[in-house]
Design a protein around this motif. Sequence first.
Motif, mmCIF file in Angstrom:
data_model
loop_
_atom_site.group_PDB
_atom_site.id
_atom_site.type_symbol
_atom_site.label_atom_id
_atom_site.label_comp_id
_atom_site.label_asym_id
_atom_site.label_seq_id
_atom_site.Cartn_x
_atom_site.Cartn_y
_atom_site.Cartn_z
ATOM 1 N N SER A 178 51.336 51.028 28.104
ATOM 2 C CA SER A 178 51.701 49.711 27.579
ATOM 3 C C SER A 178 50.496 48.778 27.571
ATOM 4 O O SER A 178 50.038 48.324 28.616
ATOM 5 C CB SER A 178 52.821 49.091 28.426
ATOM 6 N N ALA A 179 49.992 48.456 26.369
ATOM 7 C CA ALA A 179 48.855 47.541 26.253
ATOM 8 C C ALA A 179 49.233 46.143 26.713
ATOM 9 O O ALA A 179 48.423 45.443 27.334
ATOM 10 C CB ALA A 179 48.360 47.501 24.806
ATOM 11 N N ALA A 180 50.463 45.731 26.405
ATOM 12 C CA ALA A 180 50.896 44.385 26.791
ATOM 13 C C ALA A 180 50.945 44.247 28.307
ATOM 14 O O ALA A 180 50.526 43.221 28.862
ATOM 15 C CB ALA A 180 52.266 44.085 26.182
ATOM 16 N N LEU A 181 51.442 45.274 28.982
ATOM 17 C CA LEU A 181 51.539 45.216 30.443
ATOM 18 C C LEU A 181 50.151 45.275 31.086
ATOM 19 O O LEU A 181 49.895 44.582 32.078
ATOM 20 C CB LEU A 181 52.406 46.376 30.945
ATOM 21 N N ILE A 182 49.246 46.067 30.524
ATOM 22 C CA ILE A 182 47.880 46.118 31.042
ATOM 23 C C ILE A 182 47.188 44.776 30.851
ATOM 24 O O ILE A 182 46.512 44.267 31.754
ATOM 25 C CB ILE A 182 47.084 47.238 30.343
ATOM 26 N N ALA A 183 47.351 44.175 29.668
ATOM 27 C CA ALA A 183 46.743 42.869 29.406
ATOM 28 C C ALA A 183 47.278 41.826 30.379
ATOM 29 O O ALA A 183 46.527 40.987 30.889
ATOM 30 C CB ALA A 183 47.027 42.440 27.969
ATOM 31 N N ASP A 184 48.563 41.888 30.648
ATOM 32 C CA ASP A 184 49.154 40.952 31.595
ATOM 33 C C ASP A 184 48.633 41.199 33.004
ATOM 34 O O ASP A 184 48.499 40.267 33.810
ATOM 35 C CB ASP A 184 50.679 41.097 31.567
ATOM 36 N N GLY A 185 48.311 42.444 33.324
ATOM 37 C CA GLY A 185 47.740 42.751 34.624
ATOM 38 C C GLY A 185 46.348 42.168 34.792
ATOM 39 O O GLY A 185 46.023 41.589 35.833
ATOM 40 N N HIS A 186 45.522 42.293 33.748
ATOM 41 C CA HIS A 186 44.188 41.689 33.805
ATOM 42 C C HIS A 186 44.276 40.171 33.846
ATOM 43 O O HIS A 186 43.438 39.505 34.481
ATOM 44 C CB HIS A 186 43.360 42.152 32.605
ATOM 45 N N HIS A 187 45.288 39.635 33.180
ATOM 46 C CA HIS A 187 45.541 38.198 33.241
ATOM 47 C C HIS A 187 45.804 37.776 34.685
ATOM 48 O O HIS A 187 45.237 36.793 35.180
ATOM 49 C CB HIS A 187 46.755 37.886 32.346
ATOM 50 N N ALA A 188 46.632 38.522 35.381
ATOM 51 C CA ALA A 188 46.929 38.210 36.784
ATOM 52 C C ALA A 188 45.683 38.350 37.659
ATOM 53 O O ALA A 188 45.463 37.545 38.573
ATOM 54 C CB ALA A 188 48.040 39.132 37.301
ATOM 55 N N ARG A 189 44.863 39.364 37.377
ATOM 56 C CA ARG A 189 43.644 39.547 38.179
ATOM 57 C C ARG A 189 42.710 38.359 38.034
ATOM 58 O O ARG A 189 42.116 37.893 39.012
ATOM 59 C CB ARG A 189 42.947 40.838 37.756
ATOM 60 N N THR A 190 42.553 37.857 36.833
ATOM 61 C CA THR A 190 41.707 36.686 36.623
ATOM 62 C C THR A 190 42.292 35.471 37.316
ATOM 63 O O THR A 190 41.565 34.636 37.865
ATOM 64 C CB THR A 190 41.528 36.413 35.126
ATOM 65 N N ASP A 191 43.613 35.364 37.313
ATOM 66 C CA ASP A 191 44.267 34.276 38.055
ATOM 67 C C ASP A 191 43.893 34.336 39.531
ATOM 68 O O ASP A 191 43.669 33.309 40.171
ATOM 69 C CB ASP A 191 45.789 34.388 37.921
ATOM 70 N N GLY A 192 43.846 35.546 40.062
ATOM 71 C CA GLY A 192 43.484 35.700 41.470
ATOM 72 C C GLY A 192 42.065 35.243 41.750
ATOM 73 O O GLY A 192 41.801 34.562 42.750
ATOM 74 N N LEU A 193 41.162 35.578 40.841
ATOM 75 C CA LEU A 193 39.779 35.156 41.018
ATOM 76 C C LEU A 193 39.631 33.643 40.890
ATOM 77 O O LEU A 193 38.842 33.012 41.608
ATOM 78 C CB LEU A 193 38.886 35.867 39.995
ATOM 79 N N THR A 194 40.389 33.034 39.975
ATOM 80 C CA THR A 194 40.320 31.582 39.842
ATOM 81 C C THR A 194 40.954 30.889 41.050
ATOM 82 O O THR A 194 40.601 29.752 41.364
ATOM 83 C CB THR A 194 41.006 31.113 38.551
ATOM 84 N N SER A 195 41.876 31.552 41.709
ATOM 85 C CA SER A 195 42.422 30.994 42.949
ATOM 86 C C SER A 195 41.336 30.910 44.017
ATOM 87 O O SER A 195 41.285 29.961 44.805
ATOM 88 C CB SER A 195 43.592 31.850 43.454
ATOM 89 N N LEU A 196 40.464 31.909 44.022
ATOM 90 C CA LEU A 196 39.334 31.845 44.944
ATOM 91 C C LEU A 196 38.394 30.694 44.583
ATOM 92 O O LEU A 196 37.776 30.074 45.457
ATOM 93 C CB LEU A 196 38.563 33.161 44.923
ATOM 94 N N ALA A 197 38.299 30.392 43.285
ATOM 95 C CA ALA A 197 37.471 29.263 42.861
ATOM 96 C C ALA A 197 38.014 27.949 43.419
ATOM 97 O O ALA A 197 37.251 27.021 43.710
ATOM 98 C CB ALA A 197 37.408 29.208 41.339
ATOM 99 N N VAL A 198 39.340 27.866 43.564
ATOM 100 C CA VAL A 198 39.946 26.678 44.169
ATOM 101 C C VAL A 198 39.430 26.497 45.598
ATOM 102 O O VAL A 198 39.174 25.377 46.041
ATOM 103 C CB VAL A 198 41.485 26.801 44.162
ATOM 104 N N VAL A 199 39.272 27.592 46.294
ATOM 105 C CA VAL A 199 38.755 27.532 47.661
ATOM 106 C C VAL A 199 37.350 26.938 47.666
ATOM 107 O O VAL A 199 37.020 26.069 48.484
ATOM 108 C CB VAL A 199 38.747 28.937 48.297
ATOM 109 N N PHE A 200 36.524 27.366 46.709
ATOM 110 C CA PHE A 200 35.153 26.832 46.636
ATOM 111 C C PHE A 200 35.168 25.349 46.270
ATOM 112 O O PHE A 200 34.317 24.574 46.737
ATOM 113 C CB PHE A 200 34.337 27.627 45.620
ATOM 114 N N GLY A 201 36.141 24.945 45.428
ATOM 115 C CA GLY A 201 36.269 23.527 45.103
ATOM 116 C C GLY A 201 36.591 22.706 46.333
ATOM 117 O O GLY A 201 36.051 21.605 46.538
ATOM 118 N N ALA A 202 37.471 23.226 47.177
ATOM 119 C CA ALA A 202 37.839 22.527 48.407
ATOM 120 C C ALA A 202 36.641 22.428 49.343
ATOM 121 O O ALA A 202 36.426 21.390 49.987
ATOM 122 C CB ALA A 202 38.984 23.264 49.092
ATOM 123 N N LEU A 203 35.844 23.479 49.401
ATOM 124 C CA LEU A 203 34.650 23.438 50.239
ATOM 125 C C LEU A 203 33.661 22.396 49.726
ATOM 126 O O LEU A 203 32.989 21.710 50.511
ATOM 127 C CB LEU A 203 33.991 24.823 50.277
#
Length: 329
Positions: free
Chosen positions: A162-187
């Motif tokens: 499923s290309a749609a499900l894989i694309a959504d998975g990479h979408h979630a992975r990028t969300d996770g990395l941007t969540s880490l960016a929030v941590v750097f913003g707080a620092l």
Amino acid sequence: MIDELFRPHSHDAADSFDSALETSAKGIKAVKVSLAALMVTAILQVLVVLATGSVALLADTIHNFSDALTSIPLWIAFVIGRRVATRSYTFGYRRAEDLAGLFIVAMIALSAVIAGYESIRRIVDPVDVENLGLLVAAGIIGFLGNEAVAIYRIRVGEEIGSAALIADGHHARTDGLTSLAVVFGALGVYLGFPMADPIIGLLITVAILFVLRDAMRQVFRRLMDGVDESTTLQVESIAAAVPGVLATDSVRVRWVGHRLDASLHVVVDASLTVAEGHAVAEEVRHDLFHGVDKLDEVVVHVDPDGDHEHHETTRHHLERLGMLPRTDA
């Protein structure tokens, strides 16, 4: 009869239908689990946004909510795709999954617009960020929740094709990395640079745009019937290896949802009877069903060998479709 060449072998058709139902069930389970996990993650982050006023976390939370919501059209598409073909929809409803991919792209684009707008607004009208410890905790929660969902979605998506499900998975992975960016913003805020928070929000927006680009490529490739060249070569090689096949031509393969359809021409000895030619075609179909993963249907057209032009009547139609080489080339 010759028209049996275009009908599924009864045993293989049943296997393909059962396999399609099984993979759709796996897809439905994947979207259910990921929807629940992402909603919990996003709700926890909302509580922290209210307590801290962080625009970077707000941008990340908005994206997480949109990511969770993309599970809904995928869920619907997997359900619709399991419906049997009708006289109006003779190829079935599997394309619904590819259309759901368009919704995923739209949601990613919308989240980029909202996150960018909120970040710019906070640059123009700054707001103090409080409770930095909670903000860091929320960023870590976002990363862990999204990465878990990303691993699960991508694994199931690759398993069922499923290309749609894989694309959504990479979408979630990028969300996770941007969540880490929030941590750097707080620092950054903690170290005395309050503009770090909205600036990180803008960086998250840029990251979302990169995800949007990759998702568009994957989704639109499926809608345009694109496949890996290796898949086409695999179909050609398997068909050519069948006893009685002298050559192959006009091989076509496409994804429909998370399953493959294929068609091809095979050349056989002109002295074979119709029944013998049919038997060769069925052997080609049988070997392809067993040799090509996620293959749902195969249409085999049998051509006799020799110098006689067997497609003269329809050649101009086939040339227009790219099914035969042009005689004036």
